[in-house]
Design an enzyme around this catalytic site. Structure first.
Site, short mmCIF file in Angstrom:
data_model
loop_
_atom_site.label_atom_id
_atom_site.label_comp_id
_atom_site.label_asym_id
_atom_site.label_seq_id
_atom_site.Cartn_x
_atom_site.Cartn_y
_atom_site.Cartn_z
N SER A 16 -54.34 34.12 -30.03
CA SER A 16 -54.32 32.73 -29.59
C SER A 16 -54.99 31.82 -30.61
O SER A 16 -56.00 32.17 -31.22
CB SER A 16 -55.05 32.59 -28.25
OG SER A 16 -55.21 31.24 -27.89
N SER A 18 -55.96 28.79 -29.55
CA SER A 18 -56.62 27.79 -28.71
C SER A 18 -58.10 27.57 -29.04
O SER A 18 -58.57 26.42 -29.02
CB SER A 18 -56.46 28.15 -27.23
OG SER A 18 -55.12 27.97 -26.83
N LYS A 59 -48.62 30.88 -15.67
CA LYS A 59 -48.48 29.45 -15.39
C LYS A 59 -47.95 29.17 -13.98
O LYS A 59 -48.24 28.11 -13.42
CB LYS A 59 -47.57 28.79 -16.44
CG LYS A 59 -48.19 28.71 -17.83
CD LYS A 59 -47.28 27.94 -18.78
CE LYS A 59 -47.91 27.79 -20.15
NZ LYS A 59 -47.09 26.94 -21.05
N ASP A 96 -48.03 20.40 -21.13
CA ASP A 96 -46.94 20.74 -22.03
C ASP A 96 -45.95 19.58 -22.20
O ASP A 96 -45.35 19.42 -23.26
CB ASP A 96 -46.19 21.97 -21.52
CG ASP A 96 -46.96 23.27 -21.75
OD1 ASP A 96 -47.83 23.28 -22.65
OD2 ASP A 96 -46.71 24.24 -21.03
N GLY A 120 -33.25 29.38 -23.32
CA GLY A 120 -34.22 29.96 -22.41
C GLY A 120 -34.26 29.23 -21.08
O GLY A 120 -34.00 28.02 -21.03
N GLY A 122 -37.01 29.87 -18.73
CA GLY A 122 -38.32 30.08 -18.12
C GLY A 122 -39.10 28.79 -17.94
O GLY A 122 -38.54 27.69 -17.97
N GLY A 123 -40.41 28.92 -17.77
CA GLY A 123 -41.25 27.76 -17.53
C GLY A 123 -41.23 26.74 -18.65
O GLY A 123 -41.20 25.53 -18.41
N ALA A 124 -41.23 27.22 -19.90
CA ALA A 124 -41.20 26.29 -21.04
C ALA A 124 -39.89 25.52 -21.07
O ALA A 124 -39.85 24.36 -21.49
CB ALA A 124 -41.38 27.07 -22.35
#
Length: 411
Positions: A16, A18, A59, A96, A120, A122-124
């Site tokens: 990561s 972050s 998420k 996001d 895709g 998914g969530g993104a």
């Protein structure tokens, strides 16, 4: 007074970015909370944190445990930032949306009135759908099955923008791409939410085709800035986003050294690595580790072609790394397929040196071809591949400083 703890909750967090990102937004402790799914609910019920970010695969998992969820997070269907309410309860937000909007702005990619393929489901993907729709674009989701999928994606050859929300091409599966961009002749922009490597195979192909393109570091940093604003309930200067992104690139992006055999790449690279706190790697050392033989021995025993195949494997392995100074063999630029693995996460510096000063011992290709002939053949390629150049000095520390300044000038 007990220090408040912030951090990132996720399933796999070893790579990561972050902590480095949040270090740019304030002096607060930011930890990585890596755990299996069964530990998520007890963690959220604890007092182990003041506020956290949430990443894959949790998420959606966290949502039932939150007392409040922002309208934006509900719309997207996932939460990536959790803060505490005054009574200790938890609130979920999704930054996001802010990060992806920033990414499109930085890339200069307009979506209004355009057909945007979102790879895709998914969530993104939900984030991209929301932003594209709100900006007047037409989102078309491509999934592995369903009406619009990768088998019939050619029916959307009229797409204007491609947005990758899948993990395809993400470390450690570098070099993979979800689609071939050549089937989309109208493309005016490509964005990839993957941020490691900095330039995915999708982004590298877009750049070769002259299509405006950007991968996910800008989004990651911008959403981190917005998360920090939620952590502390006050706005932050937008200039911090650019500053944070530059700092993260400097800490994570490899420095790749190319140049003539014997010019001092390994010697200066080791000094530079120590100076900036990076690891050091050498493609010749990697080849010896892989085969148990020195490159010169391989060339003598099997020929240059066999050696170049092995060298490419070494380049692909080392090119996946981050925060590393990588010295390459003098002939690495003779194979075009080596460029993408080196460039994907690296700034390439051409280290120059007068030919009379080059070391030639145990260099069979130099002996066979002559220094002048090798230089004449390779110099145009060194120049083409390099992001910047640095002159080699007899003092390795001086050379290391020159390399450092050259890399900083193009980041």
């Amino acid at each position: 007074m007990e220090k408040k703890i912030y951090g990132l909750l996720g399933g796999r967090l070893a790579h990561s970015y972050s902590p480095e990102i949040h270090a740019a937004f304030g002096d607060y402790e930011y930890r990585l909370f890596e755990m299996p799914e069964e530990d998520v609910a007890p963690f959220l019920a604890s007092d182990a944190f003041e506020a956290i970010n949430v990443t894959i695969p949790y998420k959606k998992t966290v949502m039932p445990y939150l007392r409040e969820i922002s309208d934006e997070a509900k719309k997207i269907g996932s939460v990536n930032t959790i803060t505490r309410l005054p009574d200790g309860g938890l609130r979920g937000d999704n930054t996001d949306y802010y990060g992806f909007s920033h990414m499109l702005d930085v890339a200069g990619i307009a979506v209004s009135g355009k057909k945007c393929l979102i790879l895709g489901s998914g969530g993104a993907s939900m984030t991209a759908i929301a932003v594209v729709g709100d900006r007047g674009g037409t989102p078309v989701v491509i999934s592995r099955s369903g009406e619009n999928n990768y088998e019939n994606i050619s029916r959307h050859a009229d797409a204007d923008v491609i947005i990758n929300t899948t993990p395809v091409g993400m470390y450690p599966n570098n070099g993979e791409s979800p689609v071939d961009l050549t089937i989309f002749p109208r493309l005016s922009g490509v964005v990839d939410m993957v941020y490691n490597p900095r330039r995915t195979a999708l982004i590298l192909q877009a750049q070769r085709l002259g299509i405006p393109a950007l991968s996910g570091l800008s989004m990651l940093v911008a959403q981190g800035k917005r998360a920090a604003e939620l952590f502390f309930s006050h706005p932050m200067d937008d200039a911090l986003t650019e500053k944070a992104e530059k700092e993260v690139r400097a800490r994570k992006e490899n420095v790749i050294l190319i140049g003539m055999p014997g010019c001092g790449k390994s010697t200066a690279g080791k000094v530079l690595a120590e100076k900036i706190g990076f690891d050091f790697a050498d493609t010749d050392d990697e080849i010896q580790r892989m085969t148990g033989r020195h490159p010169a021995q391989i060339i003598r025993e099997e020929g240059e072609e066999a050696f170049r195949r092995i060298e490419h494997e070494a380049v692909c392995s080392l090119g996946k790394l981050s925060s590393c100074v990588i010295a390459t063999g003098g002939g690495v630029i003779t194979r075009a397929e080596n460029y993408d693995p080196l460039h994907q996460n690296g700034t390439i510096i051409y280290l120059t040196r007068p030919l009379a000063e080059l070391a030639t011992k145990d260099r069979p290709l130099t002996a066979a071809n002559g220094v002048e002939a090798l230089f004449a053949a390779r110099h145009p390629l060194y120049t083409k591949w390099a992001d910047a150049q640095a002159a080699c000095s007899p003092d390795a520390a001086v050379t290391a400083e020159a390399i450092f300044r050259a890399a900083e000038s193009v980041r």
